[in-house]
Design an enzyme around this catalytic site. Structure first.
Site, PDB file in Angstrom:
ATOM      1  CG  ASP A  82      -9.428  10.135  -2.925  1.00  0.00           C
ATOM      2  OD1 ASP A  82      -9.497  10.543  -1.749  1.00  0.00           O
ATOM      3  OD2 ASP A  82      -9.495   8.938  -3.253  1.00  0.00           O
ATOM      4  CG  PHE A 110      -4.794  14.646  -0.763  1.00  0.00           C
ATOM      5  CD1 PHE A 110      -4.597  15.142   0.517  1.00  0.00           C
ATOM      6  CD2 PHE A 110      -3.816  13.829  -1.313  1.00  0.00           C
ATOM      7  CE1 PHE A 110      -3.455  14.827   1.241  1.00  0.00           C
ATOM      8  CE2 PHE A 110      -2.667  13.511  -0.601  1.00  0.00           C
ATOM      9  CZ  PHE A 110      -2.489  14.006   0.681  1.00  0.00           C
ATOM     10  CG  ASP A 111      -4.539  12.687  -5.750  1.00  0.00           C
ATOM     11  OD1 ASP A 111      -3.832  12.440  -4.761  1.00  0.00           O
ATOM     12  OD2 ASP A 111      -5.355  11.875  -6.220  1.00  0.00           O
ATOM     13  CB  SER A 127       2.564   6.566  -1.440  1.00  0.00           C
ATOM     14  OG  SER A 127       1.468   7.042  -2.106  1.00  0.00           O
ATOM     15  CD  GLU A 146      -0.916  -5.460  -9.799  1.00  0.00           C
ATOM     16  OE1 GLU A 146      -1.239  -4.887  -8.735  1.00  0.00           O
ATOM     17  OE2 GLU A 146       0.143  -6.086  -9.929  1.00  0.00           O
ATOM     18  CE  LYS A 155      -4.051   4.166  -6.227  1.00  0.00           C
ATOM     19  NZ  LYS A 155      -4.718   4.177  -4.966  1.00  0.00           N
ATOM     20  CG  ASP A 194     -10.720   3.791  -2.651  1.00  0.00           C
ATOM     21  OD1 ASP A 194      -9.727   4.097  -1.962  1.00  0.00           O
ATOM     22  OD2 ASP A 194     -11.681   4.555  -2.827  1.00  0.00           O
ATOM     23  NE  ARG A 206       0.468   4.331   3.509  1.00  0.00           N
ATOM     24  CZ  ARG A 206       0.184   5.091   2.472  1.00  0.00           C
ATOM     25  NH1 ARG A 206       0.697   4.808   1.293  1.00  0.00           N
ATOM     26  NH2 ARG A 206      -0.620   6.112   2.597  1.00  0.00           N
ATOM     27  CD  GLU A 212      -5.510  -0.899  -0.742  1.00  0.00           C
ATOM     28  OE1 GLU A 212      -4.308  -1.222  -0.697  1.00  0.00           O
ATOM     29  OE2 GLU A 212      -5.894   0.283  -0.709  1.00  0.00           O
ATOM     30  CE1 TYR A 246       6.646  -5.406  -4.729  1.00  0.00           C
ATOM     31  CE2 TYR A 246       6.133  -3.829  -2.993  1.00  0.00           C
ATOM     32  CZ  TYR A 246       7.011  -4.336  -3.931  1.00  0.00           C
ATOM     33  OH  TYR A 246       8.243  -3.773  -4.058  1.00  0.00           O
ATOM     34  CE  LYS A 262      -6.469   8.519  -6.690  1.00  0.00           C
ATOM     35  NZ  LYS A 262      -6.060   8.878  -5.378  1.00  0.00           N
ATOM     36  CB  CYS A 285     -41.513  19.941  13.124  1.00  0.00           C
ATOM     37  SG  CYS A 285     -41.663  18.290  12.429  1.00  0.00           S
ATOM     38  CB  CYS A 326     -45.757  17.597  14.150  1.00  0.00           C
ATOM     39  SG  CYS A 326     -44.289  18.086  15.074  1.00  0.00           S
ATOM     40  CB  CYS A 384     -39.228  17.633  15.423  1.00  0.00           C
ATOM     41  SG  CYS A 384     -40.903  17.560  16.072  1.00  0.00           S
ATOM     42  CB  CYS A 416     -43.385  14.460  15.380  1.00  0.00           C
ATOM     43  SG  CYS A 416     -42.649  14.900  13.804  1.00  0.00           S
TER      44      CYS A 416
HETATM   45  S1  IVH Z   1       1.377  -1.465  -5.291  1.00  0.00           S
HETATM   46  C1  IVH Z   1       5.451  -0.078  -3.916  1.00  0.00           C
HETATM   47  N1  IVH Z   1      -0.894  -2.295  -6.301  1.00  0.00           N
HETATM   48  O1  IVH Z   1      -2.675   2.273  -3.491  1.00  0.00           O
HETATM   49  C2  IVH Z   1       4.113  -0.229  -4.514  1.00  0.00           C
HETATM   50  N2  IVH Z   1      -0.957  -0.644  -4.602  1.00  0.00           N
HETATM   51  O2  IVH Z   1      -1.910   5.087  -3.655  1.00  0.00           O
HETATM   52  C3  IVH Z   1       3.123  -0.579  -3.514  1.00  0.00           C
HETATM   53  N3  IVH Z   1      -3.214   0.017  -3.935  1.00  0.00           N
HETATM   54  O3  IVH Z   1      -0.461   2.289  -0.779  1.00  0.00           O
HETATM   55  C4  IVH Z   1       1.739  -0.465  -3.925  1.00  0.00           C
HETATM   56  N4  IVH Z   1      -4.292  -1.325  -5.309  1.00  0.00           N
HETATM   57  O4  IVH Z   1      -2.561   0.777  -0.633  1.00  0.00           O
HETATM   58  C5  IVH Z   1      -0.291  -1.460  -5.421  1.00  0.00           C
HETATM   59  N5  IVH Z   1      -2.826  -3.156  -7.245  1.00  0.00           N
HETATM   60  C6  IVH Z   1      -2.241  -2.344  -6.384  1.00  0.00           C
HETATM   61  C7  IVH Z   1      -2.967  -1.510  -5.512  1.00  0.00           C
HETATM   62  C8  IVH Z   1      -2.283  -0.653  -4.646  1.00  0.00           C
HETATM   63  C9  IVH Z   1      -4.409  -0.419  -4.372  1.00  0.00           C
HETATM   64  C10 IVH Z   1      -3.022   1.052  -2.905  1.00  0.00           C
HETATM   65  C11 IVH Z   1      -1.946   0.764  -1.900  1.00  0.00           C
HETATM   66  C12 IVH Z   1      -0.994   1.916  -2.007  1.00  0.00           C
HETATM   67  C13 IVH Z   1      -1.872   2.969  -2.592  1.00  0.00           C
HETATM   68  C14 IVH Z   1      -1.083   4.050  -3.283  1.00  0.00           C
END
Ligand code: IVH
Length: 679
Positions: free
Chosen positions: A39, A42-43, A100, A126, A128, A130, A149, A186, A239, A325, A419, A422, A437, A443
Site C-alpha cells: 500500500d 502504491f501511495d 476514494s 473513525e 479505516k 481494511d 465499488r 466495509e 456512510y 494511514k 531434499c 531424505c 521432493c 521422505c
Molecule cells: S468513507 C466518500 N469511512 O477506505 C467517502 N471509508 O481508501 C467514502 N474505508 O473506499 C469513504 N473505512 O472502502 C470511509 N470509516 C471509513 C472507512 C472507509 C474504510 C475505505 C473505503 C474507501 C477507502 C478509501
C-alpha cells in the site's frame, strides 16, 4: 528541441511510466486479488504522479489513475476473462459515484489539513477498516441491492453473498424510514476466520490469501453463497446517503442507522480540535491491534453535512474527508542464512533466517521466501541487509534489500538440488514455481504429513492422534503409512511415554469411529494431490465406489465439475502406483467406507448435451433452483457465454456485457417462461 524540453523529457517519461504501472497495479489489486505493490509503495507512486501531473498540466488525461478509483469489476471481455474466470454478477450503475479518500502517512499533513478547515468545524474520527467497500440499497426497508465499488461508476451486485453476513439486516421493520436510502461500509473477514480459512487452504494445498482484505475480496466474488457463509464475513457501515434523510450531521446519521439496527462501530468520535484528533490517532495506533478485524488507518470527516457540501469533491475524492494511514511496520536486518522446509506434499520452501528484530510487538527471526523465483526477483543472498515488513499480513515478509553486506556474501545464489530431509534429487514441475521432493513414500515429512492429513478433522477425524503423537509413532516404527493406523494395538500405544492406557483407549476409539466416515471424506483423506474436500465430494458423487474410480480415465474424470486435466492425471497416477493399491487394500480390510450413495439420476434427458448459461434475476425460481433443474434434465450449467453455449436462460437485468456477447455470437436467449415450458 529547446533546452527546457530536453530537461523536462525524463520527467514526462516518468509520468507516463507511473500511469502505466499504477493502472496495472490497480488491476492486480482489485480484480485479481494479487497485490504486487505494498500500500505504501502504491501511495508513494500515486503522490509522485500527482506532483508530476501538477507540473505538466498539458499532460492532463481523464483516464489517468489519479482521476479515477481502481476498479474491482470482473471483466468479462475475452482476453481478461481467461485470467479472471467467469463470474456473472449483474452490473449496476451507482446512484452516487463511489469515491476514494485522499490519504497521507504523515501526521503533520493531517494536522495541516485540519488547521486549514474553517474554524469551529467539527470532525468525526473513525477507524479505516481494511476490507472492501460495499453499497447497500434499501427500498421500503428491504435490502434490494448490494454493490461493490466496481470502477466507482458501476459495481457488481453481490447481494446473495452479502445476505450471508449476520449483521446486515435483510429488512427493517419500521415506519419512520425513508422510501430509499443507501448505506455504505466495509466488508471484512475477521482475523480469526481469516486464519482458519488459510489453515484449511494450506491443508488442501490451495494458495493462501496474503491478508484478510484479499480473502474478503476473493470471498465476496464467489458464486456459491453457502461457501461465503461458511467463511464468515462481517461488515462495518460508515456512510448513509439518500434523499430526505434525518439529521444534519454525519454523526447523527450514523447514530440513526445504528438505531435502525445497522452495525456501526463504537469507535467513532466527534472531535473539536487538532489535539483531540491527534489524540484519537495516537490512541488507536496501538489499540487497533486488539480489534477482531484489520484496520489500516483513521478517517477524518467534516461532521456538518452543509459544510461537506460547501467543501465539495475532486474527481476522485471528497474534499471534506481525509485518511491517515498507519505506516506498515518495517525493519532492516541481516539475512543470516537460507534454510529449506519440506512440506506434506514434498514442496520445498526456502526460509529466511534473520538476525532477530522487534516488529509489531513480536520478535521476528524467520520469514518465508516462497520459492526460487521470489529470491531471484529480490536478488537477495545470505549476508544482505533486508527489509522485513508486517503490514496487513500476519506472516512477516521480506520486501527488498538495502545494501549488499560483505561478511557472509556469496557471489551466486543457487537453490538446493537435493531434499534436505531424505537426499532425493528435487524436481521442478513445468509451469510451477516450486521445487518438490519426489520421494513421496520415503521422505519423513511427507510420510508424517500424509498421516496428519488423513486423521485431520475434515478427513477421518481421529482424535488423539496429533502432530506430536504421529511424530513419536513414526520414530518408534509404529506408523509408516495411513494403513498402519488400523494395526495399532493398545499395548503398543500405552507403552509409549506420555501415553497411558486411557489415552491409548481414546485413540483406539477414535480409530474405530473413523470406520464410519463416509466415502467422500475417505477419498479426501487419501491425500491425492490437489483433491481437496469439495472436489472429493464431487468425485465421490459421480464414482460411488472406489473400484469404479480406480478405472476412470482422464477424459471421464474431466467431465466432473471442477476436475481439470491436472487433477484427473493425479488421480489416475495415484491408482497406478502399486504401493497405493496395497494401502487401499489394507484400508478396505480394516472396514473403511469405500462406497457411497449414488448421485441422483437425471429425471430426463431433455437438455442432454446442452451448455446453458443462467443470467439475471428470476421471478419463479432462484438461480440455484434453475441450475438444479438443468442438471436434473441432463444439461450442463456453465458460467460464461461462448461459441459452445446452447442458449441463455435470461432473466431480468441481465448483465450488459453478457447480452452483447450473446448477440455478437448469435446465441438464443430464452425467457424464464419459455424455459419452463420447454421442460
Ligand atoms: S468513507 C466518500 N469511512 O477506505 C467517502 N471509508 O481508501 C467514502 N474505508 O473506499 C469513504 N473505512 O472502502 C470511509 N470509516 C471509513 C472507512 C472507509 C474504510 C475505505 C473505503 C474507501 C477507502 C478509501
Amino acid at each position: 528541441m529547446d533546452l527546457f524540453s530536453e530537461i523536462e523529457e525524463p520527467e514526462r517519461e516518468e509520468l507516463r511510466a507511473l500511469r502505466k504501472e499504477l493502472e496495472e497495479a490497480n488491476y492486480k489489486y482489485y480484480v485479481l486479488n494479487m497485490p504486487t505493490l505494498s500500500d505504501r509503495e502504491f501511495d508513494e507512486k500515486m503522490h509522485r504522479l500527482q506532483a508530476l501531473e501538477a507540473q505538466f498540466p498539458d499532460m492532463f488525461d481523464p483516464k489517468s489513475p489519479t482521476q479515477h478509483v481502481g476498479s474491482d469489476l470482473v471483466v468479462t471481455g475475452q482476453s481478461l476473462s481467461l485470467v479472471v474466470g467467469n463470474k456473472g454478477f449483474e452490473q449496476v450503475k451507482h446512484k452516487y459515484p463511489m469515491l476514494s479518500l485522499a490519504n497521507s502517512y504523515s501526521r503533520e499533513e493531517i494536522e495541516e489539513w485540519v488547521r486549514k478547515l474553517p474554524s469551529g468545524v467539527e470532525i468525526v474520527c473513525e477507524l479505516k477498516y481494511d476490507g472492501l467497500s460495499i453499497s447497500l440499497w434499501y427500498e421500503h426497508g428491504v435490502l434490494v441491492k448490494a454493490l461493490t465499488r466496481g470502477d466507482g461508476q458501476q459495481g457488481d451486485n453481490v447481494i446473495d453473498n452479502i445476505k450471508t453476513i449476520p449483521s446486515i439486516p435483510w429488512k427493517i421493520e419500521r415506519t419512520d424510514i425513508p422510501e430509499f436510502f443507501e448505506l455504505r461500509g466495509e466488508v471484512l473477514l475477521p482475523w480469526a476466520n481469516f486464519e482458519r480459512l488459510n489453515k484449511e487452504r494450506e491443508e488442501q494445498e490451495e494458495p493462501l490469501f496474503a491478508n484478510p482484505r484479499n480473502a474478503a475480496s476473493g470471498t465476496l466474488k464467489l458464486q456459491d453463497p453457502r461457501e461465503v457463509a461458511r467463511r464468515g464475513l462481517d461488515a462495518y457501515l460508515y456512510y448513509m446517503l439518500g434523499e430526505n434523510l434525518p439529521g444534519n450531521t454525519h454523526f447523527e446519521r450514523l447514530d440513526t442507522a445504528r438505531q435502525w439496527g445497522f452495525h456501526i462501530s463504537d469507535a467513532i468520535k466527534v472531535c473539536h480540535s487538532v489535539d483531540e484528533v491527534m489524540a484519537y490517532i495516537a490512541y488507536w495506533d496501538t489499540e487497533r491491534k486488539n480489534l477482531p478485524v484489520a484496520t489500516d488507518g483513521i478517517v477524518l470527516k467534516v461532521n456538518n453535512l452543509a459544510q461537506q457540501e460547501e467543501l465539495g469533491y475532486t474527481a476522485k475524492t471528497p474534499r471534506w474527508a481525509i485518511a491517515y494511514k498507519f505506516p506498515a511496520e518495517k525493519q532492516l536486518t541481516l539475512l543470516k542464512e537460507i534454510t529449506y522446509q519440506v512440506g506434506r506434499t514434498g514442496v520445498v520452501t526456502p526460509v529466511a533466517n534473520l538476525e532477530p528484530v522487534q516488529l509489531s510487538g513480536t520478535m521476528v527471526q524467520r520469514a518465508t521466501l516462497h520459492n526460487e523465483d521470489f529470491i531471484k526477483s529480490l536478488d537477495i543472498r545470505p549476508g544482505d541487509k533486508v527489509w522485513v515488513e508486517k503490514g496487513g499480513e500476519i506472516i512477516p515478509k521480506i520486501t527488498g534489500k538495502e545494501v549488499t553486506g560483505d561478511g557472509l556474501q556469496v557471489t551466486d545464489y543457487h537453490f538446493i538440488t537435493h531434499c534436505p530431509e531424505c537426499g532425493a534429487e528435487l524436481v521442478r514441475v513445468e509451469g510451477e514455481a516450486a521445487w518438490r521432493c519426489p520421494n513421496e513414500a520415503g521422505c519423513p515429512p511427507q510420510i508424517k504429513g500424509k498421516i496428519e492429513h488423513f486423521v485431520s478433522r475434515k478427513a477421518m477425524d481421529i482424535e488423539g492422534l496429533g502432530e506430536e503423537t504421529i511424530d513419536l509413532f513414526y520414530q518408534k516404527g509404529l506408523l509408516h503409512n495411513i494403513a498402519d493406523i488400523y494395526d495399532l494395538k493398545l499395548d503398543d500405544i500405552a507403552a509409549q511415554e506420555r501415553l497411558g492406557e486411557k489415552s491409548a483407549q481414546n485413540i483406539l476409539d477414535g480409530i474405530e469411529a473413523s470406520k464410519q466416515v463416509p466415502w467422500s471424506r475417505v477419498l479426501f483423506a487419501l491425500g491425492i494431490r490437489m483433491v481437496g474436500e469439495t472436489t472429493a465430494k464431487k468425485i465421490a458423487r459421480k464414482y460411488n465406489t472406489i473400484d469404479a474410480l480406480q478405472w476412470a480415465t482422464v477424459e471421464q474424470l474431466c467431465a466432473i465439475e471442477d476436475v481439470g486435466p491436472q487433477i484427473a492425471e493425479n488421480i489416475v497416477k495415484y491408482f497406478e502406483d502399486i504401493r497405493n493399491l496395497e494401502i487401499l487394500n489394507r484400508l478396505r480390510k480394516a472396514g473403511l467406507q469405500m462406497e457411497g450413495e449414488a448421485a441422483p439420476e437425471p429425471t430426463s434427458d431433455k437438455l442432454a448435451g446442452l451448455s446453458i448459461v443462467i443470467s439475471g434475476t428470476f421471478a419463479h425460481h432462484s438461480r440455484d433452483e434453475y441450475k438444479a433443474m438443468i442438471e436434473a434434465n441432463g444439461g450442463k450449467n456453465v458460467g460464461s457465454v461462448s461459441k459452445k453455449t446452447s442458449f441463455i436462460l435470461a432473466g431480468e437485468n441481465m448483465g450488459p456485457e453478457k447480452r452483447k456477447k450473446a448477440e455478437d455470437l448469435g446465441i438464443k436467449m430464452l425467457t424464464e417462461d419459455e424455459f419452463l415450458e420447454m421442460l
